[in-house]
Write a protein that holds these residues in place. Structure first.
Motif, PDB file in Angstrom:
ATOM      1  N   UNK A  19     -14.871  -1.505  -2.386  1.00 41.55           N
ATOM      2  CA  UNK A  19     -13.865  -1.633  -1.329  1.00 41.55           C
ATOM      3  C   UNK A  19     -12.945  -0.421  -1.310  1.00 41.55           C
ATOM      4  N   UNK A  20     -12.386  -0.143  -0.145  1.00 44.24           N
ATOM      5  CA  UNK A  20     -11.497   1.001   0.023  1.00 44.24           C
ATOM      6  C   UNK A  20     -10.053   0.509   0.095  1.00 44.24           C
ATOM      7  N   UNK A  21      -9.242   0.762  -0.939  1.00 40.70           N
ATOM      8  CA  UNK A  21      -7.839   0.321  -0.900  1.00 40.70           C
ATOM      9  C   UNK A  21      -7.021   1.207   0.042  1.00 40.70           C
ATOM     10  N   UNK A  22      -5.716   1.124  -0.054  1.00 42.26           N
ATOM     11  CA  UNK A  22      -4.847   1.973   0.760  1.00 42.26           C
ATOM     12  C   UNK A  22      -5.280   3.435   0.637  1.00 42.26           C
ATOM     13  N   UNK A  23      -5.292   4.134   1.741  1.00 45.23           N
ATOM     14  CA  UNK A  23      -5.487   5.580   1.690  1.00 45.23           C
ATOM     15  C   UNK A  23      -4.207   6.168   1.106  1.00 45.23           C
ATOM     16  N   UNK A  24      -4.314   7.183   0.257  1.00 46.12           N
ATOM     17  CA  UNK A  24      -3.115   7.738  -0.389  1.00 46.12           C
ATOM     18  C   UNK A  24      -2.009   8.131   0.591  1.00 46.12           C
ATOM     19  N   UNK A  25      -2.377   8.627   1.766  1.00 46.27           N
ATOM     20  CA  UNK A  25      -1.358   9.042   2.726  1.00 46.27           C
ATOM     21  C   UNK A  25      -0.771   7.872   3.516  1.00 46.27           C
ATOM     22  N   UNK A  26      -1.374   6.679   3.404  1.00 45.18           N
ATOM     23  CA  UNK A  26      -0.879   5.501   4.113  1.00 45.18           C
ATOM     24  C   UNK A  26      -0.099   4.554   3.204  1.00 45.18           C
ATOM     25  N   UNK A  27      -0.170   4.757   1.921  1.00 44.45           N
ATOM     26  CA  UNK A  27       0.502   3.896   0.960  1.00 44.45           C
ATOM     27  C   UNK A  27       1.993   4.208   0.949  1.00 44.45           C
ATOM     28  N   UNK A  28       2.821   3.166   1.022  1.00 43.24           N
ATOM     29  CA  UNK A  28       4.270   3.357   1.048  1.00 43.24           C
ATOM     30  C   UNK A  28       4.883   2.634  -0.148  1.00 43.24           C
ATOM     31  N   UNK A  29       5.228   3.392  -1.185  1.00 44.20           N
ATOM     32  CA  UNK A  29       5.783   2.794  -2.398  1.00 44.20           C
ATOM     33  C   UNK A  29       7.138   2.150  -2.145  1.00 44.20           C
ATOM     34  N   UNK A  30       7.872   2.609  -1.120  1.00 42.90           N
ATOM     35  CA  UNK A  30       9.156   1.996  -0.780  1.00 42.90           C
ATOM     36  C   UNK A  30       8.956   0.551  -0.320  1.00 42.90           C
ATOM     37  N   UNK A  31       7.772   0.259   0.231  1.00 44.72           N
ATOM     38  CA  UNK A  31       7.437  -1.107   0.645  1.00 44.72           C
ATOM     39  C   UNK A  31       6.703  -1.864  -0.461  1.00 44.72           C
ATOM     40  N   UNK A  32       6.628  -1.242  -1.635  1.00 47.33           N
ATOM     41  CA  UNK A  32       5.929  -1.807  -2.792  1.00 47.33           C
ATOM     42  C   UNK A  32       4.472  -2.119  -2.470  1.00 47.33           C
ATOM     43  N   UNK A  33       3.808  -1.154  -1.871  1.00 48.78           N
ATOM     44  CA  UNK A  33       2.392  -1.285  -1.558  1.00 48.78           C
ATOM     45  C   UNK A  33       1.581  -0.656  -2.688  1.00 48.78           C
ATOM     46  N   UNK A  34       1.034  -1.497  -3.522  1.00 48.73           N
ATOM     47  CA  UNK A  34       0.224  -1.045  -4.646  1.00 48.73           C
ATOM     48  C   UNK A  34      -1.125  -1.738  -4.564  1.00 48.73           C
ATOM     49  N   UNK A  35      -2.175  -1.010  -4.799  1.00 47.64           N
ATOM     50  CA  UNK A  35      -3.513  -1.603  -4.801  1.00 47.64           C
ATOM     51  C   UNK A  35      -3.772  -2.297  -6.136  1.00 47.64           C
ATOM     52  N   UNK A  36      -4.348  -3.483  -6.101  1.00 46.35           N
ATOM     53  CA  UNK A  36      -4.755  -4.196  -7.309  1.00 46.35           C
ATOM     54  C   UNK A  36      -6.090  -3.609  -7.762  1.00 46.35           C
ATOM     55  N   UNK A  37      -6.205  -3.181  -9.008  1.00 44.20           N
ATOM     56  CA  UNK A  37      -7.470  -2.614  -9.484  1.00 44.20           C
ATOM     57  C   UNK A  37      -8.591  -3.660  -9.452  1.00 44.20           C
ATOM     58  N   UNK A  38      -9.814  -3.245  -9.138  1.00 38.98           N
ATOM     59  CA  UNK A  38     -10.937  -4.186  -9.066  1.00 38.98           C
ATOM     60  C   UNK A  38     -11.150  -5.005 -10.336  1.00 38.98           C
ATOM     61  N   UNK A  39     -10.970  -4.379 -11.503  1.00 39.98           N
ATOM     62  CA  UNK A  39     -11.170  -5.119 -12.754  1.00 39.98           C
ATOM     63  C   UNK A  39     -10.167  -6.278 -12.863  1.00 39.98           C
ATOM     64  N   UNK A  40      -8.909  -5.995 -12.539  1.00 37.51           N
ATOM     65  CA  UNK A  40      -7.879  -7.022 -12.601  1.00 37.51           C
ATOM     66  C   UNK A  40      -8.139  -8.123 -11.577  1.00 37.51           C
TER      67      UNK A  40
END
Length: 85
Positions: A19-40
Motif C-alpha cells: 500500500x502507498x501511505x501519505x506522499x511525503x509532500x502531502x503529509x502534514x505533521x501539524x495535523x498529526x498525519x503519521x502513517x502506521x507501519x505495515x508491521x504494526x
C-alpha cells in the motif's frame, strides 16, 4: 507480540507493505498525519482477530482512519464489511 492466530500474518504484512501511505509532500505533521507501519498494522489486527475475535466476519468501523491501513488490514483479514471515517 500476538501469536499468528490467522495463520498467515506474514502474508497480511506483505500485502500491507504494497500500500502507498501519505506522499511525503502531502503529509502534514501539524495535523498529526503519521502513517502506521505495515508491521504494526498487521500485529494490531492479528491481536484483535486472535485474542478478541473482533475481525473475521465482523463489521469494522475505523474512526480517524488516516491512510486506512487498519481498514485495509481488517478487510484482508476477513472482515464482513469495513468503513473508514
Amino acid at each position: 507480540v500476538c501469536s499468528d492466530a490467522m495463520g498467515k500474518g506474514y502474508e497480511l504484512e506483505a500485502a500491507l507493505q504494497a500500500l502507498d501511505p501519505f506522499a511525503p509532500d502531502e503529509q502534514d505533521y501539524a495535523l498529526e498525519q503519521y502513517a502506521t507501519p505495515p508491521h504494526l498494522a498487521a500485529e494490531i489486527v492479528k491481536c484483535a482477530a486472535g485474542h478478541f475475535g473482533d475481525v473475521e466476519n465482523k463489521r469494522v468501523l475505523d474512526l480517524g482512519c488516516g491512510t486506512a491501513i487498519l481498514s485495509c488490514a481488517c478487510a484482508l483479514a476477513g472482515a464482513a464489511a469495513v468503513v473508514g471515517v
